[in-house]
Design a protein around this motif. Structure first.
Motif, PDB file in Angstrom:
ATOM      1  N   LEU A 166       0.820  -1.217   0.000  1.00 47.18           N
ATOM      2  CA  LEU A 166       0.000   0.000   0.000  1.00 47.18           C
ATOM      3  C   LEU A 166       0.853   1.265   0.000  1.00 47.18           C
ATOM      4  O   LEU A 166       0.387   2.327  -0.422  1.00 47.18           O
ATOM      5  CB  LEU A 166      -0.954   0.017   1.194  1.00 47.18           C
ATOM      6  CG  LEU A 166      -1.994  -1.102   1.258  1.00 47.18           C
ATOM      7  CD1 LEU A 166      -2.905  -0.883   2.452  1.00 47.18           C
ATOM      8  CD2 LEU A 166      -2.814  -1.189  -0.029  1.00 47.18           C
ATOM      9  N   ILE A 167       2.107   1.169   0.470  1.00 49.66           N
ATOM     10  CA  ILE A 167       2.995   2.331   0.400  1.00 49.66           C
ATOM     11  C   ILE A 167       4.174   2.064  -0.537  1.00 49.66           C
ATOM     12  O   ILE A 167       5.192   2.766  -0.491  1.00 49.66           O
ATOM     13  CB  ILE A 167       3.488   2.776   1.788  1.00 49.66           C
ATOM     14  CG1 ILE A 167       4.214   1.659   2.523  1.00 49.66           C
ATOM     15  CG2 ILE A 167       2.332   3.326   2.616  1.00 49.66           C
ATOM     16  CD1 ILE A 167       4.975   2.158   3.764  1.00 49.66           C
ATOM     17  N   LYS A 168       4.031   1.103  -1.432  1.00 46.20           N
ATOM     18  CA  LYS A 168       5.042   0.884  -2.463  1.00 46.20           C
ATOM     19  C   LYS A 168       4.893   1.975  -3.524  1.00 46.20           C
ATOM     20  O   LYS A 168       3.833   2.138  -4.119  1.00 46.20           O
ATOM     21  CB  LYS A 168       4.874  -0.492  -3.103  1.00 46.20           C
ATOM     22  CG  LYS A 168       5.917  -0.792  -4.175  1.00 46.20           C
ATOM     23  CD  LYS A 168       5.601  -2.075  -4.935  1.00 46.20           C
ATOM     24  CE  LYS A 168       6.601  -2.274  -6.061  1.00 46.20           C
ATOM     25  NZ  LYS A 168       6.220  -3.384  -6.977  1.00 46.20           N
ATOM     26  N   CYS A 169       5.956   2.742  -3.736  1.00 51.08           N
ATOM     27  CA  CYS A 169       5.935   3.827  -4.713  1.00 51.08           C
ATOM     28  C   CYS A 169       7.348   4.008  -5.258  1.00 51.08           C
ATOM     29  O   CYS A 169       8.321   3.508  -4.691  1.00 51.08           O
ATOM     30  CB  CYS A 169       5.431   5.118  -4.087  1.00 51.08           C
ATOM     31  SG  CYS A 169       6.349   5.647  -2.610  1.00 51.08           S
ATOM     32  N   ASN A 170       7.453   4.724  -6.361  1.00 49.91           N
ATOM     33  CA  ASN A 170       8.740   4.997  -6.991  1.00 49.91           C
ATOM     34  C   ASN A 170       8.957   6.498  -7.113  1.00 49.91           C
ATOM     35  O   ASN A 170       8.109   7.170  -7.711  1.00 49.91           O
ATOM     36  CB  ASN A 170       8.793   4.371  -8.399  1.00 49.91           C
ATOM     37  CG  ASN A 170       8.612   2.879  -8.384  1.00 49.91           C
ATOM     38  OD1 ASN A 170       8.830   2.213  -7.381  1.00 49.91           O
ATOM     39  ND2 ASN A 170       8.204   2.334  -9.520  1.00 49.91           N
ATOM     40  N   PRO A 171      10.047   7.035  -6.573  1.00 47.90           N
ATOM     41  CA  PRO A 171      11.057   6.350  -5.771  1.00 47.90           C
ATOM     42  C   PRO A 171      10.478   5.857  -4.453  1.00 47.90           C
ATOM     43  O   PRO A 171       9.387   6.260  -4.065  1.00 47.90           O
ATOM     44  CB  PRO A 171      12.130   7.414  -5.572  1.00 47.90           C
ATOM     45  CG  PRO A 171      11.427   8.710  -5.727  1.00 47.90           C
ATOM     46  CD  PRO A 171      10.359   8.471  -6.737  1.00 47.90           C
ATOM     47  N   ALA A 172      11.223   5.011  -3.795  1.00 48.59           N
ATOM     48  CA  ALA A 172      10.707   4.325  -2.619  1.00 48.59           C
ATOM     49  C   ALA A 172      10.762   5.179  -1.365  1.00 48.59           C
ATOM     50  O   ALA A 172      11.651   6.023  -1.197  1.00 48.59           O
ATOM     51  CB  ALA A 172      11.513   3.042  -2.387  1.00 48.59           C
ATOM     52  N   ILE A 173       9.803   4.950  -0.482  1.00 44.63           N
ATOM     53  CA  ILE A 173       9.890   5.454   0.892  1.00 44.63           C
ATOM     54  C   ILE A 173      11.070   4.765   1.558  1.00 44.63           C
ATOM     55  O   ILE A 173      11.202   3.539   1.494  1.00 44.63           O
ATOM     56  CB  ILE A 173       8.577   5.167   1.637  1.00 44.63           C
ATOM     57  CG1 ILE A 173       7.450   6.040   1.063  1.00 44.63           C
ATOM     58  CG2 ILE A 173       8.734   5.382   3.132  1.00 44.63           C
ATOM     59  CD1 ILE A 173       6.072   5.592   1.452  1.00 44.63           C
ATOM     60  N   LYS A 174      11.921   5.559   2.213  1.00 46.23           N
ATOM     61  CA  LYS A 174      13.167   5.004   2.732  1.00 46.23           C
ATOM     62  C   LYS A 174      13.203   5.080   4.258  1.00 46.23           C
ATOM     63  O   LYS A 174      12.231   4.695   4.913  1.00 46.23           O
ATOM     64  CB  LYS A 174      14.343   5.671   2.030  1.00 46.23           C
ATOM     65  CG  LYS A 174      14.329   5.363   0.495  1.00 46.23           C
ATOM     66  CD  LYS A 174      15.501   5.946  -0.230  1.00 46.23           C
ATOM     67  CE  LYS A 174      15.494   5.516  -1.696  1.00 46.23           C
ATOM     68  NZ  LYS A 174      14.384   6.120  -2.475  1.00 46.23           N
ATOM     69  N   GLU A 175      14.282   5.570   4.823  1.00 44.15           N
ATOM     70  CA  GLU A 175      14.490   5.458   6.261  1.00 44.15           C
ATOM     71  C   GLU A 175      13.885   6.647   7.020  1.00 44.15           C
ATOM     72  O   GLU A 175      13.636   7.711   6.455  1.00 44.15           O
ATOM     73  CB  GLU A 175      15.987   5.376   6.571  1.00 44.15           C
ATOM     74  CG  GLU A 175      16.728   4.282   5.845  1.00 44.15           C
ATOM     75  CD  GLU A 175      16.268   2.882   6.225  1.00 44.15           C
ATOM     76  OE1 GLU A 175      15.811   2.705   7.378  1.00 44.15           O
ATOM     77  OE2 GLU A 175      16.361   1.978   5.378  1.00 44.15           O
ATOM     78  N   ALA A 176      13.698   6.449   8.337  1.00 45.35           N
ATOM     79  CA  ALA A 176      13.219   7.542   9.184  1.00 45.35           C
ATOM     80  C   ALA A 176      14.183   8.722   9.151  1.00 45.35           C
ATOM     81  O   ALA A 176      13.767   9.890   9.253  1.00 45.35           O
ATOM     82  CB  ALA A 176      13.031   7.047  10.614  1.00 45.35           C
ATOM     83  N   SER A 177      15.474   8.450   8.984  1.00 47.86           N
ATOM     84  CA  SER A 177      16.456   9.530   8.899  1.00 47.86           C
ATOM     85  C   SER A 177      16.263  10.358   7.633  1.00 47.86           C
ATOM     86  O   SER A 177      16.496  11.584   7.645  1.00 47.86           O
ATOM     87  CB  SER A 177      17.876   8.962   8.947  1.00 47.86           C
ATOM     88  OG  SER A 177      18.083   8.017   7.899  1.00 47.86           O
ATOM     89  N   ASP A 178      15.843   9.734   6.549  1.00 43.87           N
ATOM     90  CA  ASP A 178      15.532  10.481   5.322  1.00 43.87           C
ATOM     91  C   ASP A 178      14.297  11.345   5.525  1.00 43.87           C
ATOM     92  O   ASP A 178      14.257  12.499   5.083  1.00 43.87           O
ATOM     93  CB  ASP A 178      15.314   9.510   4.154  1.00 43.87           C
ATOM     94  CG  ASP A 178      16.573   8.751   3.790  1.00 43.87           C
ATOM     95  OD1 ASP A 178      17.571   9.399   3.434  1.00 43.87           O
ATOM     96  OD2 ASP A 178      16.560   7.509   3.864  1.00 43.87           O
TER      97      ASP A 178
END
Length: 444
Positions: free
Chosen positions: A278-290
């Motif tokens: 459901l949260i797969k997207c391009n570019p991808a959701i990455k880390e909490a630090s990002d």
């Protein structure tokens, strides 16, 4: 059209917050002031201290028409937009057929006329074989040229260096890029298949569509823009590393600008365990630090525009295994309330947010007479109840796909009313009146 006086509003516009009144006459803002009195026959709306701001301009959406109307179309997705306070949108060219020629571009405008509840603009698309069409673009017909410098559907991946150079050298509009390096992504997906077969975990999405792939492609786009003095806008920045390629400062002083999306400010890698594809997207959701770095970059004006990349897919499509599940999230309806939550959480001020989602899109893409509360501008307005509360449920979703990655969440604010071209389009609980969105004009 109905003349309307909005009284006792908390007006947020051009870096200021103040108590005041606003008069709409026809489709335009006639007067902004204090102590305005109603004229004979004029309707009056008492805002009771609620926030009055310009209508949101979502500069990156995929409304799916033509060719994928089963996911969303130019009736349903603009309706979801106005339900969320978005009064204008800029739609991407990767439809079926893609908008690679003026004929297809104009067909999209024809389709939207009389159907879209929000105002509309459509990007021109790039491929390896339409450089001559790009050179002939009329800059008044489109916000810009979208180049997929990374994996895309159909023939819209531009990976011929000579063609890219021609586009950056000769395009008569701003260039808008999706930046990911395809060979790097292909190598990572091959590694994942070798380990997991068809059962690749979705939480590897950010490693497969890696930060290195994003950085390499973004760096290439910026280097080409500097080489050819191109007006470049890089979409959906998702990593802390990419942010260092952009300079802080006002959008109007820049030739190279950056955008990020609301889901990158809200979700992080740990959310894949709960939401999966459901949260797969391009570019991808990455880390909490990002996520933290992106929030800071919005606050310091390193990121110029905040958008959604609204991309509806059906629920069943999203239930497939990782590789088959399409990328994209339906976000436009809850864009504003989610962004307002970041204000409530102390990441930036309300006037700052209005700059990112209203003023800056209008300035970056030369949208005429919209994006600000100014006398003589079109009356695209949103009335927000800061403590009204919005709980996202399946039943509340207006988008045709019928689901939201925010389901079950509660945001503090509520969109109490949306006005498009001077007319009420959303009354806080339902759509009002016929579709009256207009083709956007680009002052070039």
């Amino acid at each position: 059209m109905t003349d309307l006086l909005i009284q006792n509003a908390r007006i947020v516009n051009e870096g200021r917050e103040f108590d005041g009144d606003l008069r709409i006459r026809g489709d335009r803002i006639e007067t902004i002031g204090t102590g305005l009195s109603a004229r004979p026959g004029e309707k009056v709306l008492n805002a009771n201290g609620r926030v009055l701001m310009p209508g949101v301009i979502d500069a990156q959406v995929h409304f799916r028409e033509p060719g994928m109307e089963y996911k969303g179309n130019l009736d349903t997705e603009p309706a979801a937009a106005v339900a969320g306070g978005v009064t204008s949108y800029l739609d991407m060219p990767n439809t079926k057929p893609p908008a690679l020629s003026n004929d297809v571009l104009e067909d999209k405008y024809t389709r939207a006329a009389g159907r879209s509840r929000a105002n509309f603009g459509f990007y021109f698309g790039a491929s390896n074989d339409n450089l001559e069409n790009i050179r002939r673009i009329n800059p008044k017909t489109t916000p810009g040229l979208k180049i997929f410098m990374g994996a895309s559907t159909g023939n819209m991946l531009v990976d011929d260096p000579a063609v890219l150079e021609g586009m950056f050298a000769d395009c008569p509009t701003p260039i808008i890029t999706h930046c990911e390096d395809t060979p790097m992504i292909d190598a990572e997906i091959a590694k994942a298949r070798a380990i997991y077969g068809e059962d690749i975990p979705v939480d590897l999405h950010g490693e497969i569509r890696s930060r290195a792939a994003c950085f390499k492609s973004t760096e290439l786009a910026i280097s080409m823009a500097k080489r050819f003095d191109t007006s470049l806008h890089v979409l959906h920045i998702s990593t802390a590393e990419e942010l260092m390629l952009f300079s802080p400062g006002p959008v109007m002083g820049k030739r190279i600008t950056a955008e990020t999306c609301v889901h990158f400010l809200h979700f992080a890698r740990e959310d894949y365990a709960r939401l999966g594809n459901l949260i797969k997207c391009n570019p991808a959701i990455k880390e909490a630090s990002d996520r933290a770095a992106l929030l800071r970059a919005v606050a310091e004006d390193r990121v110029d525009v905040l958008a959604t990349d609204h991309a509806p897919h059906t629920w069943d499509e999203k239930q497939q295994k990782y590789e088959k599940a399409p990328s994209g999230l339906p976000l436009v309806q809850f864009f504003l309330v989610c962004a307002l939550q970041k204000v409530r959480d102390g990441h930036f001020s309300l006037p700052h947010l209005v700059r990112k989602i209203c003023h800056a899109p209008a300035q970056r893409f030369d949208i005429a007479d919209r994006g600000f509360l100014r006398e003589g501008y079109f009356a695209d307005l949103v009335l927000v109840e800061p403590d009204g509360g919005t709980t996202v449920t399946r039943e509340s979703v207006v988008s045709r796909c019928g689901w939201s990655p925010f389901e079950g969440e509660r945001f503090d604010a509520r969109v109490a009313a949306t006005f498009v071209n001077g007319e009420l389009a959303w009354n806080g609980s339902q759509l009002v009146g016929p579709p009256i969105g207009r083709r956007l004009e680009f002052a070039r």
